[in-house]
Write a protein that holds these residues in place. Structure first.
Motif, PDB file in Angstrom:
ATOM      1  N   GLU A   7      65.732 -27.385  13.933  1.00  0.00           N
ATOM      2  CA  GLU A   7      66.451 -27.901  15.104  1.00  0.00           C
ATOM      3  C   GLU A   7      67.930 -27.573  14.972  1.00  0.00           C
ATOM      4  OE1 GLU A   7      67.513 -29.769  18.603  1.00  0.00           O
ATOM      5  OE2 GLU A   7      65.553 -29.220  17.892  1.00  0.00           O
ATOM      6  N   SER A   8      68.520 -27.063  16.015  1.00  0.00           N
ATOM      7  CA  SER A   8      69.946 -26.748  15.995  1.00  0.00           C
ATOM      8  C   SER A   8      70.755 -28.036  15.908  1.00  0.00           C
ATOM      9  CB  SER A   8      70.321 -25.995  17.276  1.00  0.00           C
ATOM     10  OG  SER A   8      71.712 -25.900  17.386  1.00  0.00           O
ATOM     11  N   PRO A   9      71.647 -28.156  14.920  1.00  0.00           N
ATOM     12  CA  PRO A   9      72.413 -29.381  14.778  1.00  0.00           C
ATOM     13  C   PRO A   9      73.461 -29.568  15.858  1.00  0.00           C
ATOM     14  CG  PRO A   9      73.073 -27.785  13.124  1.00  0.00           C
ATOM     15  CD  PRO A   9      71.904 -27.210  13.858  1.00  0.00           C
ATOM     16  N   THR A  10      73.729 -28.555  16.642  1.00  0.00           N
ATOM     17  CA  THR A  10      74.719 -28.693  17.690  1.00  0.00           C
ATOM     18  C   THR A  10      74.053 -28.717  19.057  1.00  0.00           C
ATOM     19  OG1 THR A  10      75.072 -26.316  17.675  1.00  0.00           O
ATOM     20  CG2 THR A  10      76.585 -27.655  16.360  1.00  0.00           C
ATOM     21  N   ASN A  11      72.919 -29.343  19.122  1.00  0.00           N
ATOM     22  CA  ASN A  11      72.224 -29.518  20.390  1.00  0.00           C
ATOM     23  C   ASN A  11      73.205 -30.069  21.416  1.00  0.00           C
ATOM     24  OD1 ASN A  11      70.656 -30.645  22.492  1.00  0.00           O
ATOM     25  ND2 ASN A  11      68.906 -30.802  21.126  1.00  0.00           N
ATOM     26  N   ASN A  12      73.231 -29.501  22.586  1.00  0.00           N
ATOM     27  CA  ASN A  12      74.228 -29.892  23.573  1.00  0.00           C
ATOM     28  C   ASN A  12      73.875 -31.148  24.341  1.00  0.00           C
ATOM     29  OD1 ASN A  12      72.293 -29.128  25.419  1.00  0.00           O
ATOM     30  ND2 ASN A  12      73.381 -27.312  26.117  1.00  0.00           N
ATOM     31  N   GLY A  13      72.808 -31.839  23.972  1.00  0.00           N
ATOM     32  CA  GLY A  13      72.490 -33.102  24.611  1.00  0.00           C
ATOM     33  C   GLY A  13      71.644 -32.960  25.855  1.00  0.00           C
ATOM     34  N   ASP A  14      71.340 -31.711  26.283  1.00  0.00           N
ATOM     35  CA  ASP A  14      70.533 -31.540  27.482  1.00  0.00           C
ATOM     36  C   ASP A  14      69.100 -31.979  27.249  1.00  0.00           C
ATOM     37  OD1 ASP A  14      72.686 -30.587  28.834  1.00  0.00           O
ATOM     38  OD2 ASP A  14      72.192 -28.479  28.537  1.00  0.00           O
ATOM     39  N   ASP A  15      68.614 -31.841  26.050  1.00  0.00           N
ATOM     40  CA  ASP A  15      67.253 -32.237  25.745  1.00  0.00           C
ATOM     41  C   ASP A  15      67.288 -33.434  24.804  1.00  0.00           C
ATOM     42  OD1 ASP A  15      64.281 -30.449  24.605  1.00  0.00           O
ATOM     43  OD2 ASP A  15      64.584 -32.506  25.254  1.00  0.00           O
ATOM     44  N   THR A  16      67.478 -34.598  25.374  1.00  0.00           N
ATOM     45  CA  THR A  16      67.618 -35.824  24.597  1.00  0.00           C
ATOM     46  C   THR A  16      66.382 -36.098  23.766  1.00  0.00           C
ATOM     47  OG1 THR A  16      69.137 -36.722  26.234  1.00  0.00           O
ATOM     48  CG2 THR A  16      68.078 -38.294  24.761  1.00  0.00           C
ATOM     49  N   SER A  17      65.213 -35.825  24.311  1.00  0.00           N
ATOM     50  CA  SER A  17      63.973 -36.075  23.579  1.00  0.00           C
ATOM     51  C   SER A  17      63.894 -35.226  22.316  1.00  0.00           C
ATOM     52  CB  SER A  17      62.780 -35.796  24.490  1.00  0.00           C
ATOM     53  OG  SER A  17      61.586 -35.909  23.781  1.00  0.00           O
ATOM     54  N   GLN A  18      64.219 -33.948  22.435  1.00  0.00           N
ATOM     55  CA  GLN A  18      64.190 -33.053  21.284  1.00  0.00           C
ATOM     56  C   GLN A  18      65.237 -33.474  20.256  1.00  0.00           C
ATOM     57  OE1 GLN A  18      65.102 -28.967  22.145  1.00  0.00           O
ATOM     58  NE2 GLN A  18      64.025 -28.235  20.341  1.00  0.00           N
ATOM     59  N   SER A  19      66.421 -33.816  20.714  1.00  0.00           N
ATOM     60  CA  SER A  19      67.487 -34.244  19.824  1.00  0.00           C
ATOM     61  C   SER A  19      67.118 -35.545  19.125  1.00  0.00           C
ATOM     62  CB  SER A  19      68.778 -34.412  20.626  1.00  0.00           C
ATOM     63  OG  SER A  19      69.840 -34.738  19.786  1.00  0.00           O
ATOM     64  N   THR A  20      66.538 -36.478  19.863  1.00  0.00           N
ATOM     65  CA  THR A  20      66.111 -37.751  19.297  1.00  0.00           C
ATOM     66  C   THR A  20      65.053 -37.527  18.220  1.00  0.00           C
ATOM     67  OG1 THR A  20      66.626 -38.898  21.360  1.00  0.00           O
ATOM     68  CG2 THR A  20      65.133 -40.023  19.839  1.00  0.00           C
ATOM     69  N   SER A  21      64.098 -36.644  18.482  1.00  0.00           N
ATOM     70  CA  SER A  21      63.064 -36.334  17.488  1.00  0.00           C
ATOM     71  C   SER A  21      63.666 -35.745  16.225  1.00  0.00           C
ATOM     72  CB  SER A  21      62.037 -35.362  18.070  1.00  0.00           C
ATOM     73  OG  SER A  21      61.332 -35.950  19.126  1.00  0.00           O
ATOM     74  N   ALA A  22      64.634 -34.857  16.388  1.00  0.00           N
ATOM     75  CA  ALA A  22      65.285 -34.242  15.230  1.00  0.00           C
ATOM     76  C   ALA A  22      66.035 -35.292  14.410  1.00  0.00           C
ATOM     77  CB  ALA A  22      66.236 -33.140  15.690  1.00  0.00           C
ATOM     78  N   ILE A  23      66.700 -36.206  15.078  1.00  0.00           N
ATOM     79  CA  ILE A  23      67.424 -37.272  14.384  1.00  0.00           C
ATOM     80  C   ILE A  23      66.447 -38.171  13.639  1.00  0.00           C
ATOM     81  CG2 ILE A  23      68.791 -39.376  14.752  1.00  0.00           C
ATOM     82  CD1 ILE A  23      70.167 -37.763  17.088  1.00  0.00           C
ATOM     83  N   LEU A  24      65.359 -38.532  14.295  1.00  0.00           N
ATOM     84  CA  LEU A  24      64.355 -39.365  13.639  1.00  0.00           C
ATOM     85  C   LEU A  24      63.789 -38.682  12.398  1.00  0.00           C
ATOM     86  CD1 LEU A  24      62.475 -40.793  16.744  1.00  0.00           C
ATOM     87  CD2 LEU A  24      63.874 -42.074  15.117  1.00  0.00           C
ATOM     88  N   HIS A  25      63.530 -37.386  12.514  1.00  0.00           N
ATOM     89  CA  HIS A  25      63.010 -36.630  11.373  1.00  0.00           C
ATOM     90  C   HIS A  25      64.011 -36.651  10.218  1.00  0.00           C
ATOM     91  CE1 HIS A  25      60.664 -33.677   9.205  1.00  0.00           C
ATOM     92  NE2 HIS A  25      61.719 -32.873   9.137  1.00  0.00           N
ATOM     93  N   ALA A  26      65.272 -36.438  10.521  1.00  0.00           N
ATOM     94  CA  ALA A  26      66.309 -36.436   9.481  1.00  0.00           C
ATOM     95  C   ALA A  26      66.432 -37.814   8.830  1.00  0.00           C
ATOM     96  CB  ALA A  26      67.647 -36.003  10.074  1.00  0.00           C
ATOM     97  N   LEU A  27      66.389 -38.862   9.630  1.00  0.00           N
ATOM     98  CA  LEU A  27      66.454 -40.222   9.073  1.00  0.00           C
ATOM     99  C   LEU A  27      65.259 -40.507   8.174  1.00  0.00           C
ATOM    100  CD1 LEU A  27      67.808 -42.171  12.169  1.00  0.00           C
ATOM    101  CD2 LEU A  27      68.995 -41.845   9.972  1.00  0.00           C
ATOM    102  N   GLU A  28      64.078 -40.040   8.594  1.00  0.00           N
ATOM    103  CA  GLU A  28      62.882 -40.211   7.754  1.00  0.00           C
ATOM    104  C   GLU A  28      63.054 -39.504   6.418  1.00  0.00           C
ATOM    105  OE1 GLU A  28      59.432 -38.848   9.895  1.00  0.00           O
ATOM    106  OE2 GLU A  28      59.764 -40.288  11.515  1.00  0.00           O
TER     107      GLU A  28
END
Length: 165
Positions: A7-28
């Protein structure tokens, strides 16, 4: 790249679902006892980059507002919003500042006694940061909103007290 994760760490926020999933994965990965230190470091770097991503407040709100999420996840979501308010506020459009303010107020109104104190305190911090940036500039009804929050319940009064310090 985290453990095959791209996942690109500089996601521009257009795809909140994808960004949220990436954040959840990193937190896990960070909180998993089976992750090695290199993976944790990469995940931490990714999360730090997310704070600076355009629109970071969007996944932040979705994580923070979901009472079904673990408190640590919600707290990270609140941190994304706080980072936006503190360091990127003047880069936001008027519509974006209105959205951040509206979401912060929604979070404050939906805080509950069941929320851990550090979540309640973080929401109060958001309110304070928001007031510093926009009260008497473009948030002219803050006093009325704070008064309505004060009258809601005891938990909401905690936010009101904290924001008046």
């Amino acid at each position: 790249m985290m453990n095959g994760y791209s996942e690109s760490p500089t996601n521009n926020g257009d795809d909140t679902s994808q960004s949220t999933s990436a954040i959840l994965h990193a937190l896990e990965l960070i909180h998993s006892p089976t992750s090695d230190n290199d993976i944790r470091r990469e995940a931490t770097e990714f999360l730090n980059q997310q704070k600076d991503a355009d629109g970071a407040y969007r996944p932040g709100f979705h994580l923070a507002a979901d009472h079904g999420r673990a408190p640590i996840v919600r707290h990270f979501g609140l941190s994304l919003i706080e980072h936006t308010i503190r360091l990127k506020w003047h880069d936001l459009t008027d519509d974006q500042t209105a959205q951040v303010r509206g979401w912060t107020l929604e979070l404050a109104h939906n805080i509950s006694e069941a929320d851990p104190p550090y979540i309640r305190n973080k929401v109060a911090q958001l309110w304070v940061e928001l007031a510093k940036k926009s009260w008497a500039v473009d948030w002219l009804d803050m006093d009325q909103v704070l008064l309505a929050l004060w009258g809601k319940n005891l938990t909401s009064k905690e936010i009101g007290r904290a924001s008046c310090r």
